[in-house]
Enzyme design. Structure first.
Site, short mmCIF file in Angstrom:
data_model
loop_
_atom_site.label_atom_id
_atom_site.label_comp_id
_atom_site.label_asym_id
_atom_site.label_seq_id
_atom_site.Cartn_x
_atom_site.Cartn_y
_atom_site.Cartn_z
N GLY A 1 -6.06 -2.53 -3.51
CA GLY A 1 -5.03 -2.14 -4.00
C GLY A 1 -3.81 -2.93 -3.02
O GLY A 1 -2.90 -2.43 -2.65
N GLU B 1 5.20 -4.23 0.52
CA GLU B 1 6.32 -3.67 -0.26
C GLU B 1 6.63 -2.54 -0.21
O GLU B 1 7.87 -1.90 -0.14
CB GLU B 1 6.28 -4.46 -1.72
CG GLU B 1 6.64 -5.95 -1.74
CD GLU B 1 5.43 -6.68 -0.95
OE1 GLU B 1 4.47 -6.12 -0.71
OE2 GLU B 1 5.83 -8.11 -1.10
N GLU B 2 5.57 -1.67 -0.21
CA GLU B 2 5.72 -0.26 -0.39
C GLU B 2 5.95 0.24 0.90
O GLU B 2 7.07 1.26 0.85
CB GLU B 2 4.25 0.44 -1.00
CG GLU B 2 3.66 0.31 -2.02
CD GLU B 2 4.71 1.23 -2.89
OE1 GLU B 2 4.95 0.89 -4.01
OE2 GLU B 2 5.19 2.54 -2.81
N LEU C 1 -3.68 0.74 1.64
CA LEU C 1 -2.06 0.91 2.04
C LEU C 1 -1.45 1.35 0.88
O LEU C 1 -1.34 1.07 -0.23
CB LEU C 1 -1.57 -0.31 2.31
CG LEU C 1 -1.52 -0.76 4.02
CD1 LEU C 1 -2.77 -0.53 4.57
CD2 LEU C 1 -1.03 -2.14 4.19
N ASN D 1 -11.32 -3.89 -10.70
CA ASN D 1 -11.41 -2.72 -10.26
C ASN D 1 -12.35 -2.09 -8.92
O ASN D 1 -13.39 -2.11 -9.08
CB ASN D 1 -11.94 -1.83 -11.51
CG ASN D 1 -11.71 -0.27 -11.50
OD1 ASN D 1 -11.44 0.33 -10.07
ND2 ASN D 1 -11.99 0.63 -12.39
N ALA D 2 -11.59 -1.96 -7.92
CA ALA D 2 -12.27 -1.81 -6.64
C ALA D 2 -13.23 -0.44 -6.85
O ALA D 2 -14.47 -0.62 -6.06
CB ALA D 2 -11.24 -1.73 -5.44
N ASP E 1 -2.34 4.87 -4.66
CA ASP E 1 -1.61 5.80 -5.66
C ASP E 1 -2.23 7.15 -5.56
O ASP E 1 -3.23 7.39 -5.50
CB ASP E 1 -2.11 5.19 -7.12
CG ASP E 1 -1.24 5.93 -8.40
OD1 ASP E 1 -0.77 7.02 -8.17
OD2 ASP E 1 -1.25 5.26 -9.44
N GLU F 1 -6.48 -6.08 -6.64
CA GLU F 1 -5.25 -5.43 -7.47
C GLU F 1 -5.95 -5.22 -8.87
O GLU F 1 -6.25 -6.36 -9.75
CB GLU F 1 -4.20 -6.02 -7.40
CG GLU F 1 -3.15 -5.60 -8.11
CD GLU F 1 -2.59 -4.12 -7.71
OE1 GLU F 1 -2.70 -3.87 -6.56
OE2 GLU F 1 -2.48 -3.31 -8.57
N ILE F 2 -5.86 -4.00 -9.39
CA ILE F 2 -6.19 -3.72 -10.72
C ILE F 2 -5.01 -4.21 -11.87
O ILE F 2 -5.54 -4.47 -13.02
CB ILE F 2 -6.69 -2.30 -10.81
CG1 ILE F 2 -7.33 -1.77 -12.19
CG2 ILE F 2 -5.36 -1.27 -11.01
CD1 ILE F 2 -7.64 -0.63 -12.44
#
Lengths: 256, 394
Positions: A74, A229-230, A150, A130-131, A153, A97-98
């Site tokens: 992610g 960024e988050e 990190l 999709n990990a 969700d 990243e999905i």
């Protein structure tokens, strides 16, 4: 002296402008943060790790051997990868990243960085996948040294808990791909999610909790919040950040 | 569809057939006179989804669609215990010591329940991110397969410790079987029309056998839906049933793991079968949706270079005669296994995005006047519009 000053300024602005030309603009890559990982998205993935071609993911990598050792699950807009890349120039790092637009942004960003700052950033790459479902298609047992979660969700609703990237079924998989001694880094601003992740890793006998003091010398630690960024978003809004670290250990079941 | 379950131990002739809600057991009783007894076991009002004997054959576990799990003692067919499990089961297996029964379910979990103590709660051993289609136990490992083309071998009882992933199939895995003759081998049949032979001690793929190829552009490859392995012959006789095909394909499996087709032994049935399995004396039993002959039995002979199946008739086997009645099998009509639901629906959310992106990149070249964002390397937030600083006074 005036001319020197003018040309210096022009040159500086030009450099910035040129770099900006190559780099992607985030506003075109915004996508809704939530995605259902258990749905059948259309992904291409290799039938097995031996069939994976890594060259298109790491086009600038000069070594013949492609062995990804750091994995950011992610990876979002790629902040962590970009900041880690110069610290470990001989280590191959991958972000998964999905979301379509976001993974495409990271791809464009890395490409632009590799072009303008060559030979730096040749060791990072991104995969849209999709990990939660396809890690076994890409990696061998014990291949990874560091695993990052990190700001995953949180999927707050109870019915959506099974969409959380850390759950009891997957902790066994994460243990399989990490070599003993390998590290898991989890960071989130959602306290409930932090407790959830800690509980799940603690319940698995293949992980032991590592305190922050033990990791004082770890160069990755300061990057965890600042680079993504988050993380920056959380810092701006003044939220608290919860971190947890785990080390993959041998199975105590066999020690008896 | 009718599920077949055959007694693993050579002590008795005992066949269990589950058709919808009815479970029928036919066995020949030994004694002064040989007679065949047919009895019905009741579990619930829902169709049976899976069943299995324990390794010694002393216990039988049956799972129904309404989440009931019932275990019988096969000695006298007394029920040992019945419980309700939390999820719908897809496969059931006894552990080697017969203390526990493992149940794999539709949500992708394998849970363990005590055979003796019905009130003891179950515990979840492992999970897949996808529906678990089949499960076998082999060499102290729990081997599970799912819709996402994965075969996973986990240690037991420490199932959090995954032993190995076996990848290579390109579609859902439909069936797992272990040959008794080669204890470290596992066969996996898949929706990609092939079966693969794996060695769980050497941890590698031994062989791939392609049974069905793509017919046309739009057609899906016929899935391997059944795998039946003979118990005593070496080489092992492997019988393969394909989706919607009335022909049973046969192969010989050698100790090296390689298989060769033996077309002379292929069996052409009147209809695509429901299920097929070998009994301990290597007779092949087949259930079909056919009103006149819902159950068929074939005797196997394997000679060097020649394999053959000979069809048996009611005179040859009293169990066959006792069970081959449409009354017993009619409950199986309608509860068919929907293999197509395991196939993935491909929808492409990338193409549209890329088309939009190409358009955007093509139309709008880099524009110096617009608002530009800068990468985080410099640290400072850049000015919104690029303009030159005022000249310093000199």
């Amino acid at each position: 002296r005036l001319i020197v000053e003018i040309t210096r300024q022009i040159r500086r602005k030009l450099a910035v402008y040129l770099m900006m030309m190559a780099l992607p603009q985030k506003k075109y890559y915004r996508q809704r943060a939530h995605s259902n990982p258990l749905a059948d998205h259309s992904f291409e993935y290799p039938a097995s790790p031996t069939e994976m071609l890594w060259k298109p993911i790491f086009p600038a990598w000069n070594n013949e051997r492609y062995c990804v050792e750091f994995l950011d699950i992610g990876c979002g807009y790629g902040g962590l990868l970009v900041s880690m890349s110069p610290l470990f120039p001989d280590t191959l790092m991958l972000g998964m990243e999905i979301r379509v637009k976001v993974s495409d942004y990271v791809k464009d960003r890395i490409e632009a960085l590799q072009k303008t700052r060559s030979p730096l950033y040749s060791n990072i790459g991104v995969l849209r996948t999709n990990a939660m479902k396809y890690l076994p298609n890409y990696f061998e047992k014990g291949q990874l040294k560091k695993l990052f979660f990190l700001f995953p969700d949180p999927h707050f609703k109870r019915t959506k808990h099974k969409w959380r990237v850390v759950n009891s079924a997957l902790v066994a998989e994460y243990a399989y791909f990490l070599s003993p001694g390998g590290m898991v880094y989890t960071v989130t601003d959602v306290h409930a999610l932090h407790e959830w992740m800690v509980q799940h890793f603690k319940l698995c006998p293949l992980f032991e909790a590592v305190s922050e003091d033990e990791l004082s010398g770890d160069p990755v630690l300061p990057l965890l919040e600042k680079s993504s960024e988050e993380g920056q978003k959380v810092a701006r809004s003044g939220g608290t950040i919860h971190r947890a670290f785990f080390r993959r250990v041998e199975d105590s079941f066999y020690v008896k | 569809m009718a599920l077949l379950c055959l007694q693993p131990s050579p002590s008795r002739d005992c066949i269990v057939v589950a058709c919808g809600e009815t479970v029928t057991v036919a066995e020949t009783t030994s004694g002064p006179e040989l007679s065949t007894v047919c009895r019905h076991l009741s579990i619930s009002r829902s169709p049976v989804v899976c069943l299995g004997f324990s390794p010694s054959g002393q216990l039988l576990a049956v799972c129904a669609d309404d989440k009931a799990l019932k275990i019988w003692r096969t000695q006298d067919w007394e029920p040992v215990g019945q419980r309700v499990i939390p999820k719908r089961a897809t496969a059931v297996q006894f552990t080697h010591d017969e203390q526990y029964v493992l149940v794999a379910d539709k949500t992708g979990e394998v849970a363990r329940y005590s055979t003796a103590d019905v009130s003891a709660p179950g515990s979840v051993l492992l999970g897949h991110s996808s529906i678990i289609v089949d499960m076998v136990l082999c060499k102290g490992l729990v081997i599970t397969c799912d819709r996402d083309e994965k075969v996973r071998a986990s240690n037991y009882p420490n199932c959090y410790n995954i032993n190995r992933f076996y990848l290579g199939h390109t579609d859902f895995i439909s069936v797992l079987r272990c040959p008794k003759q080669f204890s470290a081998m596992v066969l996996s049949g898949s929706g990609d029309g092939s079966f693969k032979v794996w060695d769980v001690e050497q941890r590698r793929l031994l062989h791939t056998e392609v049974c069905a190829v793509e017919e046309g552009e739009e057609e899906d490859v016929k899935a391997v839906t059944q795998l039946a392995l003979s118990h005593t012959t070496i080489p092992v006789m492997v019988v393969v049933a394909l989706e919607e095909s009335p022909e049973l394909l046969t192969y010989l499996l050698y100790e090296s793991g390689h298989t060769t087709p033996c077309p002379e032994a292929n069996i052409i049935l009147s209809q695509p079968p429901w299920s097929c399995a070998f009994d301990w004396s290597d007779r092949l039993w087949v259930t079909l949706p056919c009103e006149t002959h819902p159950l068929e039995c074939y005797a196997l002979s394997v000679n060097v270079g020649q394999c053959q199946f000979t069809k048996l008739f009611h005179e040859d086997s009293p169990v066959l005669g006792a069970l081959c009645k449409w009354d017993i099998f009619k409950g199986a009509v309608g509860n068919e296994m929907d293999w197509n639901s395991l196939r993935k629906q491909a929808f492409d959310n990338v193409e549209m995005y890329m088309a939009q992106k190409d358009e955007r990149m093509g139309k709008k070249g880099p524009s110096p006047g617009g608002a530009l964002e800068q990468v985080e390397e410099d640290g400072a937030k850049p000015p919104k519009i690029v303009k030159l600083d005022p000249l310093p006074e000199s």
